[in-house]
Design an enzyme around this catalytic site. Structure first.
Site, mmCIF file in Angstrom:
data_model
loop_
_atom_site.group_PDB
_atom_site.id
_atom_site.type_symbol
_atom_site.label_atom_id
_atom_site.label_comp_id
_atom_site.label_asym_id
_atom_site.label_seq_id
_atom_site.Cartn_x
_atom_site.Cartn_y
_atom_site.Cartn_z
ATOM 1 N N ASP A 229 0.869 -1.170 0.000
ATOM 2 C CA ASP A 229 0.000 0.000 0.000
ATOM 3 C C ASP A 229 0.910 1.224 0.000
ATOM 4 O O ASP A 229 2.103 1.136 0.336
ATOM 5 C CB ASP A 229 -0.951 0.008 1.198
ATOM 6 C CG ASP A 229 -2.158 0.920 0.937
ATOM 7 O OD1 ASP A 229 -2.089 1.765 0.009
ATOM 8 O OD2 ASP A 229 -3.160 0.808 1.651
HETATM 9 C C1 BGC Z 1 -5.025 3.264 -0.030
HETATM 10 C C2 BGC Z 1 -5.046 2.289 -1.183
HETATM 11 C C3 BGC Z 1 -4.802 3.035 -2.465
HETATM 12 C C4 BGC Z 1 -3.468 3.747 -2.379
HETATM 13 C C5 BGC Z 1 -3.123 4.527 -3.608
HETATM 14 C C6 BGC Z 1 -3.806 4.151 -0.030
HETATM 15 O O1 BGC Z 1 -4.005 5.207 0.846
HETATM 16 O O2 BGC Z 1 -5.099 2.557 1.193
HETATM 17 O O3 BGC Z 1 -6.278 1.619 -1.220
HETATM 18 O O4 BGC Z 1 -4.840 2.147 -3.546
HETATM 19 O O5 BGC Z 1 -3.538 4.666 -1.298
HETATM 20 O O6 BGC Z 1 -3.941 5.626 -3.746
#
Ligand code: BGC
Length: 741
Positions: A229
């Site tokens: 993530d």
């Molecule tokens: C989120 C993810 C997301 C990523 C990219 C993170 O804050 O938890 O679900 O895909 O950011 O935006």
């Protein structure tokens, strides 16, 4: 044709550089070898390709894209074909914008309705989440675009999400929180799996060799890319060693240097770098073959409307108030009718290609008068309502109430909205409530307002879909994939959320969602699986039989007994009332969405996979199907069981080695040691055998002795005057052990 480079073509530095991003959304290129950078971006219910700037919080502007219904709504269709079609449309839009990997679907389990991000997840049930998640992945990937199943794993709250440790026992971890991921990895082979921010039992998911290698690779056979993530990686070298392939976002030159230093020091093996670089090169290669069909924005808007219509749950419809006749005089009340809430906040926020409002769409279908009042002066709203035949009141949560990054404090609708509703219902009891919310809200009016539509967050075409359902252009067929509780205090994680001092203990164990309410026999506002239709369905002649593969085939005849065409979501729940382990009364193991014309009957065939009957046996650390007579409930909801049958299932062979710490009861249950011990005990303690094992003092001696470890039995026997040679016990255990072969 020259083949795409593989790790042997790259220098060590180039390989290491591939294992982290070049920028916020792009992987590194290796220009020398013609390896391009590819884009990964959100997801999950639309393509969020930023035009300028970079953030993962949904703040910056992005290119217009179709905003399909978020998972909270789409899941309620229980329709894998529909979800797959949405996935394919998402894949097409991603390909059209040169996006190689779409960051979705989200398949975390809704452990608590307070989670700020439940709108991005499908269900409180792992089979429903797994089946629909796999359909979404297949759809996206059918267009040559990769999916990213997230967030692996146990990311069930936003509070302290980047540090908190989800402390979970092995059974709930396997049976509730990993099950959907396992299903999707095996069935749909996602290009990427996104590991979560949080820790699990003390270890960061991004640095957990057990999670990323033992479970994901070795047990499930995953061969795609594990991506972090955004910002989840704390220690690049530790993450790489644990099995992470791609740390996002980039650039992280310090991280690359740390990996090179760890290679030098021998704490990371170069083969791990080769493996990660190899997977990334394969993915980049695959991404060069995406479908390049032009996207028809109108067709996608129409698909978004169809999906939204299939996602609206008719919770209540007393006296058949719905559907409305077109000529009915309607008072539309509430600002959500003109300023829809159609998605949640954070990284999934889409800039829609267009936006329907319910008021416009109601007006375009109605032939009678449609008045509107925003509902901010109640007296006015009541006057408008009383002048109409029917009032349709739009209620919901404000935007800021639910978002990625934080959780809700309660499940209440704002007090001024409830006051508005009271005033309207008093003025005109023929009131329909339409809800807009991403997480469940308590519904104090559930027993008094005649008609309630749970509209969730429906995406950009939700306004049209609401109008379709109100007028019966679409017969509602959606059902809840999460329970609507009466009160927050009744919810399973109420005393175990959000944790403290960096730990959240999942004390409710397996009893998540309806498993909890059913085991506790708690009243709920609307149960898991519930949803009404403008027609009625009858279930008959259910049967269940184990097939050659060991799966259970369930058959049932379903008839549309009403006058409107419709769809019924048929659900199969299994249970094992006599079991050696703790179990919820019933668990959803199969479902189907069945279209039926009035009067039509279909035989619906559903498969309960043997692996879905298994529980995680902590004695042997593996999945085990327990032998027994399973109940098979064929149901219209978890609390509307239409017909029940049973099926006798053979169990897996589980041999737990006997030791001196095995209880007498466990030894008695052993096919070889049991009879031998029974004989020895009868000889040594003849006066204990009579009267069914009940002593004159009223003590059930068999149960009492059964709990004593066999290795300590001699001590008690000696106190009673008997002499037990310890060597005899060892011999008994050895014989039992040898009998395995
Ligand atoms: C989120 C993810 C997301 C990523 C990219 C993170 O804050 O938890 O679900 O895909 O950011 O935006």
């Amino acid at each position: 044709m020259t083949s795409f480079p593989d790790p042997t073509d790259l220098t060590l530095e180039e390989k290491v550089s591939l294992t982290s991003g070049a920028s916020f959304w792009y992987t590194e290129a290796v220009e020398r070898l013609g390896v391009p950078a590819i884009m990964l971006t959100d997801g999950p219910h639309g393509v969020r390709k930023q035009r300028a700037g970079a953030d993962h919080l949904g703040i910056g502007d992005s290119e217009p894209a179709t905003c399909f219904p978020p998972a909270v709504a789409l899941g309620c269709s229980w329709d894998r074909d529909l979800v797959e079609r949405i996935g394919a449309a998402l894949g097409a839009e991603a390909a059209d914008r040169d996006v190689a990997v779409l960051l979705g679907p989200g398949v975390n389990i809704k452990r608590t309705p307070l989670c700020g991000r439940t709108f991005e997840y499908f269900s409180e049930d792992p089979v429903v989440s797994g089946v629909l998640g796999a359909a979404m992945v297949s759809g996206i990937q059918s267009r040559g675009v990769g999916a990213s199943v997230k967030h692996f794993a146990a990311n069930n709250q936003e509070t302290d999400r980047m540090r908190v440790s989800a402390d979970i026992d092995p059974r709930p971890l396997r049976e509730m929180y990993l099950r959907a991921f396992a299903h999707i990895v095996r069935e749909a082979q996602p290009w990427t799996v996104m590991c979560s921010y949080n820790r699990i039992n003390g270890v960061y998911a991004a640095q957990d060799p057990w999670l990323l290698t033992t479970v994901l690779r070795e047990e499930w056979g995953y061969d795609g890319v594990v991506v972090s993530d955004w910002g989840a990686v704390d220690d690049r070298a530790a993450s790489l060693a644990a099995g992470l392939d791609l740390a996002m976002p980039g650039p992280t030159h310090a991280g690359d240097a740390a990996v090179l230093a760890a290679l030098e020091a021998g704490t990371v093996d170069e083969r791990r770098v080769d493996e990660a670089a190899g997977r990334l090169l394969r993915m980049i290669d695959r991404a060069q073959h995406a479908a390049a069909d032009p996207v028809d924005a109108d067709a996608h808007h129409a698909l978004a409307r169809e999906a939204a219509g299939r996602s609206i749950v008719l919770l209540r419809n007393d006296g058949g108030l719905l559907p409305l006749r077109r000529e009915t005089a309607i008072a539309v009340i509430g600002t959500f009718a003109v300023e829809p809430r159609y998605q949640g906040g954070g990284s999934s926020k889409i800039n829609p290609t267009r936006l329907d409002t319910a008021l416009d769409e109601i007006r375009s279908l109605a032939t009678g008068p449609v008045t509107f009042d925003p509902g901010d002066r109640v007296d006015d709203a009541a006057a408008v309502a009383s002048a109409a035949d029917v009032a349709v009141v739009f209620l919901g949560l404000p935007d800021a109430a639910e978002s990625e990054g934080y959780d809700r404090d309660d499940i209440d609708l704002p007090a001024d909205q409830l006051a508005l509703l009271d005033a309207v219902v008093t003025a005109n009891p023929r009131t329909v409530v339409v809800l807009s919310n991403g997480g469940v809200v308590s519904l104090p009016f559930a027993d008094t307002v005649p008609a309630v539509l749970e509209g969730w967050l429906l995406g950009q075409a939700g306004g049209g879909a609401v109008a379709d359902v109100l007028f019966g252009v679409v017969n509602p067929s959606a059902k809840l994939t999460e329970t609507i509780p009466r009160r927050l205090q009744d919810t399973p994680a109420h005393l175990g959320f959000p944790g403290e001092h960096g730990h959240v203990r999942y004390g409710e164990g397996l009893f998540v969602g309806y498993r909890w309410y059913d085991a506790r026999d708690l009243d709920v506002a609307f149960p898991f699986g519930h949803g009404l239709s403008y027609t009625t369905f009858d279930y008959r002649d259910a049967s269940a039989a184990v097939d050659d593969a060991g799966d259970v085939t369930v058959r049932v005849s379903v008839t549309n007994t009403g006058t409107a065409a419709g769809r019924e979501v048929v659900q199969v729940y299994t249970g094992l009332p006599i079991s050696a382990v703790a179990r919820p009364p019933r668990e959803c193991k199969a479902f189907a969405s069945v279209p039926l014309d009035p009067g039509e009957t279909r035989e619906v065939v559903l498969t309960v996979r043997r692996e879905d009957l298994a529980y995680w046996d902590i004695r042997v650390d593996r999945w085990v199907v327990e032998a027994g007579v399973y109940t098979v409930d064929v149901a219209a909801s978890s609390r509307d069981i239409r017909t029940s049958v049973t099926v006798d299932v053979d169990g897996d062979d589980v041999r737990v080695p006997l030791t001196r710490m095995s209880s007498i009861g466990e030894v008695m249950a052993h096919p070889v040691a049991g009879p031998a011990l029974a004989q020895a005990m009868a000889a040594a303690m003849p006066d204990l055998s009579g009267a069914g094992g009940i002593m004159p003092e009223g003590v059930d001696i068999a149960r009492m002795l059964g709990a004593i470890p066999i290795g300590r039995a001699g001590m008690f026997a000696a106190a009673g005057g008997a002499d037990v040679d310890p060597a005899l016990i060892d011999a008994l255990l050895d014989d039992a052990d040898a009998s395995k072969d």
